[in-house]
Design an enzyme around this catalytic site. Sequence first.
Site, short mmCIF file in Angstrom:
data_model
loop_
_atom_site.label_atom_id
_atom_site.label_comp_id
_atom_site.label_asym_id
_atom_site.label_seq_id
_atom_site.Cartn_x
_atom_site.Cartn_y
_atom_site.Cartn_z
N SER A 246 -15.44 1.15 -36.10
CA SER A 246 -16.53 0.47 -36.79
C SER A 246 -17.64 1.46 -37.09
O SER A 246 -17.55 2.63 -36.74
CB SER A 246 -17.07 -0.67 -35.91
OG SER A 246 -17.82 -0.12 -34.85
N LYS A 247 -18.66 0.95 -37.72
CA LYS A 247 -19.79 1.80 -38.11
C LYS A 247 -20.34 2.63 -36.95
O LYS A 247 -20.80 3.74 -37.12
CB LYS A 247 -20.94 0.95 -38.69
CG LYS A 247 -20.75 0.49 -40.09
CD LYS A 247 -19.69 -0.59 -40.32
CE LYS A 247 -19.66 -1.71 -39.33
NZ LYS A 247 -18.47 -2.59 -39.52
N ARG A 248 -20.26 2.03 -35.77
CA ARG A 248 -20.80 2.72 -34.59
C ARG A 248 -20.11 4.08 -34.37
O ARG A 248 -20.68 4.97 -33.77
CB ARG A 248 -20.59 1.88 -33.32
CG ARG A 248 -21.10 0.48 -33.38
CD ARG A 248 -21.20 -0.11 -31.97
NE ARG A 248 -20.20 0.41 -31.04
CZ ARG A 248 -18.96 -0.06 -30.90
NH1 ARG A 248 -18.57 -1.09 -31.64
NH2 ARG A 248 -18.13 0.46 -30.04
N GLY A 250 -19.22 6.16 -36.62
CA GLY A 250 -19.40 7.08 -37.73
C GLY A 250 -18.98 6.37 -39.01
O GLY A 250 -18.81 5.15 -39.01
#
Length: 471
Positions: A246-248, A250
């Site tokens: 996920s965005k977390r 990268g």
Amino acid sequence: MTAPRVRFAPSPTGYLHIGGARTALFNWLYARRHGGTFVLRIEDTDRERSTQVAVEAILEGMRWLGLDWDEGPGVGGPHGPYFQTERLDVYRAHADRLVREGKAYACYCGKEELDVLRKQAEGEKRQFRYPGTCRGKPYDPSRRHVIRLVVPETGATSFDDLVKGTISTPHDTLQDEVILRGDGMPLYNFGAVVDDVTMEINLVARGDDHVNNTARQILIYQALGYPVPAFAHLPMILGADRTRLSKRHGATNLMSYRDMGFMPQALVNYLVRLGWSHGDQEIFTLQELVELFDWKQVGATAGVFNPDKLLWVNHQWLRALSDDELAARALPHFTAAGLPAADDQKLRLIVRQLRERAKSFVEIVQQARCYYAPIQLDEKARSKHLTAEARPLLKAVRDGVAGMEAMELPALERLFAEVAAAAGLGLGKVAQPARVALTGGTASPGIHDVVQILGKAETLARLDAALALIG
RNA sequence: GGCCCCUUAGUCUAGCGGUUAGGACGUCGCCCUCUCACGGCGAAGACAUGGGUUCAAUUCCCGUAGGGGUCACCA
């Protein structure tokens, strides 16, 4: 074997992410490997979240990777339309038939009352299943209703997954599933099946978050009386903490990798190796992949996305480019960074030196910044190298350069060697101060190359500035 | 929690009953060298665990643990 017809069916609720790109890639490779057909279908039945912008973003991502589709948006095809919202009558017709045949029924239960039952089941730590309240009720089109499939209560449905082997789902974990919503929109499982059937898809390859949907879908194929396709479920891509990427973790937007200076070939190469292998080989061209791809070599285990390895793969691709290609591809990144680079001899000299030192276009720009903008003098480098002892050496280099016509490598090498020898010092004692004066830091290509890139005038100017600084 | 799937070094993987368990990224060391890279050489580092089956298990079966996925009128 009959020619494969496979599809990639993203829902346009956002950009094309890394995981979707890999699913598309595997489908594409399989189709190309066997002279089959690759269909692109847009599953936009979630009107809340689907956008036209996302559709464009997905198409752009596919094109960037070089994954062309034989049927789908833009190219059309004999099984269109390829947007689900343009196929509503098809779903309706199939649902009606199921209702007529008694394989599905209208359900008039409100969402609210079902939520109450759901809560209740939750409170009793019970698994909620739709109780079948409306089974057998007469069809009354005038009342708002959904269509539910009649799902058997006993037994199990199993299938042989091309990557995971036999998978079996007991029917008592399923329920009479909604296949058509109150507004006439098909639910995912129904829309996908009806489309796959009518588009004659004979192999469904998708992320393994769909494994649990497969039995439900097979039940739909059977109710409809259509042949069941083969299935291949690709393991998920995880982040460093082993949770779903996920965005977390990268960037997950495929296109942001272009902006970060990656080549599409590198993304393809990295993504395919995440879950597929061919002996010890690490670098593959798209052509090689088309020749080698096989589901047998696809692993069943989820893989962690490793940015370091991606960077390494990108480097392998970058350095294989000719000077001309490398310069041309790097140029937009210089422009984006606000540097006045042009596709000229200077850029070619720079990329020739940086291809071994930079792993992405962005790194090339970072390392080449000092050739296009005033140097940013590193303080530690200055205090260590721009010293009184270095002054005469820099002066000698300065005068030597001033006396030269063109900046030819052999002459420059002679100059630096002579200055060092005259002082009874090693070349490093001359090169490092010069490097700091010319680039602002202690790491750069060979000092002669730096001078050549900078040219006579700029070299003299920077040397003079350093000399003035030392005082 | 129910159900489904997965399990070789920090990471990606090879392996498909008998191997000194191979490669790659990353890490560390040495060499090369004007710095940084590149390159070369080398090192550390893995079969989750317990039972079986077998002459022999990393490999086959079962359990356990751990991880992931999924349980909507989302896809």
